[in-house]
Enzyme design. Structure first.
Site, PDB file in Angstrom:
ATOM      1  N   CYS A  68      42.024  40.805  26.486  1.00 40.28           N
ATOM      2  CA  CYS A  68      43.127  41.506  27.250  1.00 40.28           C
ATOM      3  C   CYS A  68      42.986  41.250  28.836  1.00 40.28           C
ATOM      4  CB  CYS A  68      42.815  43.095  26.880  1.00 40.28           C
ATOM      5  SG  CYS A  68      43.409  44.189  28.143  1.00 40.28           S
ATOM      6  N   CYS A  71      42.303  44.051  31.032  1.00 45.08           N
ATOM      7  CA  CYS A  71      41.207  44.553  31.084  1.00 45.08           C
ATOM      8  C   CYS A  71      40.314  43.574  31.873  1.00 45.08           C
ATOM      9  CB  CYS A  71      40.567  44.495  29.550  1.00 45.08           C
ATOM     10  SG  CYS A  71      41.385  45.606  28.497  1.00 45.08           S
TER      11      CYS A  71
END
Ligand code: ZN
Length: 141
Positions: A68, A71
């Site tokens: 991600c 993230c």
């Protein structure tokens, strides 16, 4: 018995630490690991479940995954916030790819998602990558 309950992220032992000792670098009675650091600690689902139910000191979890992008962008911000919040809240990271059940257990719909636990229950959650300052406000709110 007096003291704030804190789960050791290394061995899972529940410790009780007097509030005025929070800034004195308390250690786990069972394994000697530091209970409070200035870093965001990576923990697994079992430890999270225990700490989320038990801890008196606010616990803020960053649900993330290596694939991600947002993230990964947020990771250094989360670390900065962990240093700022040392002694006030414990910031931890849970890799939802390594612990795939975590998303289901906590109803995580997208990552990154931050969830704050206090006194045995969820008190706040927020999705999306945010800067350190917003993580600090979220953790204290
Ligand atoms: Zn321990």
């Amino acid at each position: 018995m007096a003291g704030l309950k804190m789960t050791c992220f290394d061995c899972g032992q529940v410790n009780r630490v007097p509030e005025d000792k929070l800034s004195a670098g308390p250690k786990c009675a069972a394994c000697g690991a530091k209970l409070i650091t200035d870093k965001a600690v990576e923990i697994d689902l079992a430890t999270l479940q225990k700490a989320a139910k038990t801890d008196d000191v606010p616990l803020v979890v960053d649900f993330w995954a290596p694939w991600c992008g947002p993230c990964r962008m947020m990771a250094p911000e989360f670390s900065k916030a962990a240093a700022t919040l040392k002694g006030k809240a414990r910031l931890v990271k849970l890799n939802t790819e390594a612990d795939q059940k975590a998303g289901m257990v906590y109803g995580i719909r997208g990552i990154p998602t931050m969830v704050k636990f206090k006194g045995g229950r969820e008190v706040n959650r927020q999705s999306g990558a945010v800067p350190a300052q917003a993580i600090v406000s979220f953790s204290q709110g």
